[in-house]
Design an enzyme around this catalytic site. Sequence first.
Site, PDB file in Angstrom:
ATOM      1  N   ARG A 140      53.292  41.864  30.012  1.00  0.00           N
ATOM      2  CA  ARG A 140      52.940  40.438  29.969  1.00  0.00           C
ATOM      3  C   ARG A 140      53.355  39.783  28.664  1.00  0.00           C
ATOM      4  O   ARG A 140      53.217  38.563  28.503  1.00  0.00           O
ATOM      5  CB  ARG A 140      51.417  40.262  30.127  1.00  0.00           C
ATOM      6  CG  ARG A 140      50.889  40.666  31.491  1.00  0.00           C
ATOM      7  CD  ARG A 140      49.371  40.594  31.530  1.00  0.00           C
ATOM      8  NE  ARG A 140      48.879  39.274  31.875  1.00  0.00           N
ATOM      9  CZ  ARG A 140      48.519  38.914  33.104  1.00  0.00           C
ATOM     10  NH1 ARG A 140      48.572  39.766  34.096  1.00  0.00           N
ATOM     11  NH2 ARG A 140      48.085  37.691  33.335  1.00  0.00           N
ATOM     12  N   TYR A 143      55.562  36.676  27.967  1.00  0.00           N
ATOM     13  CA  TYR A 143      54.901  35.387  28.186  1.00  0.00           C
ATOM     14  C   TYR A 143      53.833  35.136  27.118  1.00  0.00           C
ATOM     15  O   TYR A 143      53.855  34.108  26.446  1.00  0.00           O
ATOM     16  CB  TYR A 143      54.293  35.405  29.589  1.00  0.00           C
ATOM     17  CG  TYR A 143      53.637  34.120  30.017  1.00  0.00           C
ATOM     18  CD1 TYR A 143      54.396  33.015  30.405  1.00  0.00           C
ATOM     19  CD2 TYR A 143      52.259  34.013  30.070  1.00  0.00           C
ATOM     20  CE1 TYR A 143      53.789  31.840  30.827  1.00  0.00           C
ATOM     21  CE2 TYR A 143      51.643  32.837  30.501  1.00  0.00           C
ATOM     22  CZ  TYR A 143      52.410  31.758  30.878  1.00  0.00           C
ATOM     23  OH  TYR A 143      51.798  30.597  31.295  1.00  0.00           O
ATOM     24  N   GLU A 145      53.197  36.636  24.141  1.00  0.00           N
ATOM     25  CA  GLU A 145      53.712  36.536  22.773  1.00  0.00           C
ATOM     26  C   GLU A 145      54.677  35.365  22.662  1.00  0.00           C
ATOM     27  O   GLU A 145      54.752  34.710  21.626  1.00  0.00           O
ATOM     28  CB  GLU A 145      54.403  37.844  22.346  1.00  0.00           C
ATOM     29  CG  GLU A 145      53.463  39.048  22.263  1.00  0.00           C
ATOM     30  CD  GLU A 145      52.494  39.019  21.083  1.00  0.00           C
ATOM     31  OE1 GLU A 145      52.325  37.963  20.440  1.00  0.00           O
ATOM     32  OE2 GLU A 145      51.877  40.068  20.810  1.00  0.00           O
ATOM     33  N   VAL A 186      45.667  32.393  43.893  1.00  0.00           N
ATOM     34  CA  VAL A 186      45.182  31.399  44.861  1.00  0.00           C
ATOM     35  C   VAL A 186      46.239  31.189  45.951  1.00  0.00           C
ATOM     36  O   VAL A 186      45.926  31.214  47.153  1.00  0.00           O
ATOM     37  CB  VAL A 186      44.836  30.063  44.159  1.00  0.00           C
ATOM     38  CG1 VAL A 186      44.506  28.994  45.188  1.00  0.00           C
ATOM     39  CG2 VAL A 186      43.657  30.249  43.205  1.00  0.00           C
ATOM     40  N   PHE A 189      46.501  34.364  48.280  1.00  0.00           N
ATOM     41  CA  PHE A 189      45.396  34.524  49.246  1.00  0.00           C
ATOM     42  C   PHE A 189      45.472  33.470  50.356  1.00  0.00           C
ATOM     43  O   PHE A 189      45.264  33.776  51.536  1.00  0.00           O
ATOM     44  CB  PHE A 189      44.035  34.431  48.543  1.00  0.00           C
ATOM     45  CG  PHE A 189      43.675  35.632  47.696  1.00  0.00           C
ATOM     46  CD1 PHE A 189      44.425  36.808  47.736  1.00  0.00           C
ATOM     47  CD2 PHE A 189      42.551  35.599  46.858  1.00  0.00           C
ATOM     48  CE1 PHE A 189      44.084  37.915  46.959  1.00  0.00           C
ATOM     49  CE2 PHE A 189      42.208  36.701  46.086  1.00  0.00           C
ATOM     50  CZ  PHE A 189      42.969  37.859  46.123  1.00  0.00           C
ATOM     51  N   ASP A 204      39.826  46.681  41.801  1.00  0.00           N
ATOM     52  CA  ASP A 204      38.645  46.600  42.673  1.00  0.00           C
ATOM     53  C   ASP A 204      38.167  45.159  42.844  1.00  0.00           C
ATOM     54  O   ASP A 204      37.137  44.902  43.465  1.00  0.00           O
ATOM     55  CB  ASP A 204      37.515  47.501  42.141  1.00  0.00           C
ATOM     56  CG  ASP A 204      37.046  47.078  40.760  1.00  0.00           C
ATOM     57  OD1 ASP A 204      37.500  46.027  40.250  1.00  0.00           O
ATOM     58  OD2 ASP A 204      36.218  47.798  40.165  1.00  0.00           O
ATOM     59  N   ARG A 209      38.364  35.244  36.858  1.00  0.00           N
ATOM     60  CA  ARG A 209      39.172  34.114  36.410  1.00  0.00           C
ATOM     61  C   ARG A 209      38.357  32.847  36.669  1.00  0.00           C
ATOM     62  O   ARG A 209      37.437  32.841  37.487  1.00  0.00           O
ATOM     63  CB  ARG A 209      40.491  34.006  37.189  1.00  0.00           C
ATOM     64  CG  ARG A 209      41.487  35.141  36.963  1.00  0.00           C
ATOM     65  CD  ARG A 209      42.071  35.172  35.573  1.00  0.00           C
ATOM     66  NE  ARG A 209      43.120  36.171  35.422  1.00  0.00           N
ATOM     67  CZ  ARG A 209      42.893  37.467  35.151  1.00  0.00           C
ATOM     68  NH1 ARG A 209      41.677  37.930  35.018  1.00  0.00           N
ATOM     69  NH2 ARG A 209      43.918  38.293  35.009  1.00  0.00           N
ATOM     70  N   ASP A 269      46.274  43.672  32.939  1.00  0.00           N
ATOM     71  CA  ASP A 269      45.649  42.539  33.640  1.00  0.00           C
ATOM     72  C   ASP A 269      44.312  42.213  32.943  1.00  0.00           C
ATOM     73  O   ASP A 269      43.428  43.068  32.880  1.00  0.00           O
ATOM     74  CB  ASP A 269      45.404  42.957  35.096  1.00  0.00           C
ATOM     75  CG  ASP A 269      45.235  41.791  36.036  1.00  0.00           C
ATOM     76  OD1 ASP A 269      46.199  41.449  36.732  1.00  0.00           O
ATOM     77  OD2 ASP A 269      44.124  41.230  36.076  1.00  0.00           O
ATOM     78  N   PRO A 270      44.145  40.999  32.401  1.00  0.00           N
ATOM     79  CA  PRO A 270      42.894  40.688  31.697  1.00  0.00           C
ATOM     80  C   PRO A 270      41.665  40.872  32.596  1.00  0.00           C
ATOM     81  O   PRO A 270      41.684  40.496  33.767  1.00  0.00           O
ATOM     82  CB  PRO A 270      43.075  39.226  31.294  1.00  0.00           C
ATOM     83  CG  PRO A 270      44.551  39.037  31.217  1.00  0.00           C
ATOM     84  CD  PRO A 270      45.115  39.899  32.318  1.00  0.00           C
TER      85      PRO A 270
END
Length: 312
Positions: A140, A143, A145, A186, A189, A204, A209, A269-270
């Site tokens: 990531r 983007y 940095e 979004v 889905f 999981d 977010r 992934d945060p």
Amino acid sequence: MRILVTGGAGFLGSHLIDRLMAQGHEVVCLDNFYTGTKRHILKWLDNPYFELIRHDITEPIRLEVDQIYHLACPASPVHYQYNPVKTIKTNVIGTMNMLGLAKRVKARFFLASTSEVYGDPDVHPQTEDYRGNVNCIGIRSCYDEGKRVAETLSFDYHRQNGVDIRVVRIFNTYGPRMLENDGRVVSNFIAQALRNEPLTVYGDGSQTRSFCYVSDLVEGFIRLMNCDEIGPMNLGNPGEYTILELAQKIQNMINPGAEIIFKPLPEDDPKQRQPDITLAKKWLGWEPTVPLDQGLELTIKDFRDRIEGNQK
Ligand code: NAD
Ligand code: UDP
């Protein structure tokens, strides 16, 4: 005013242009159409106060403008990781070119930065003075940095050359016109549920977010651009949801029979993200007004028109 919007054919840029045109400004849209499309700005193409320039911001350009909203950069992990070196060039060389332009013509310069500058945050919710937890060699980082350097460049042009800057840190934003293949959660889905495909939750689904509807964000952009504070300032909706909750919500709204499946969590992934918007409330009198359910309804309608329109 004559206003330049870089990345104006993209998701956020095109909504911003709609607002600026409605306010009676002259707008110059600059885009290389990597993730943007002419379809988003079609209604302005014949308007004499609108100009479209196909241009890659990694190349310099000379224009006369009063304000620059600098949004050009792919925002979805799928797109910014497709060509990471190009993403860095866009953020570093591209931002330098746009700051150089702002310096030459004395235009006010607005940088669309991101909550990604906080990386995988260990302060929650995130305040602007938090310096972040970014992996500088991860997938990531082109983007994260890249945007951190873009912020540094903005503040250095401000201190060294007196460029009048505004820096916004945008948290996850959604709405009509997101691309069906955008890859963000979004849009994935909604498109999956409408096509009766399984909704793909990564990991999981316990990561969180906070989702802001696009019209709220654009209102914040315009207020920040036209106030006296320079930022950096968080803009986002503090309502925080797990990704599994989001999947279930969209499943219930579109297709309760749709399956939810779990896929591996992408690297870095945060785990959690929520904006602290105290500064935006204080400086701009701004806070989001569109609740998630209402914003999702509007977004689902737009996707339904496109997806079902294509199937006809
Ligand atoms: P988007 O991908 O829809 O729009 C980006 C636009 O920039 C596209 O039209 C693309 O073609 C253009 N572009 C990309 N590279 C370019 C280049 N080198 N030269 C010229 N044009 C180029 O993304 P978006 O969601 O509209 O995001 C806009 C900005 O906001 C980006 O800078 C992004 O980093 C930032 N941001 C968005 C979000 C979000 O949730 N949408 C969150 C944080 C930050
Ligand atoms: N995500 C998911 N399924 C998808 C797309 C994304 O579970 O089909 C997850 C992703 O792993 C992340 C969250 O949703 O935890 C938000 O992803 P997005 O790409 O929208 O934004 P970002 O990670 O940049 O905040």
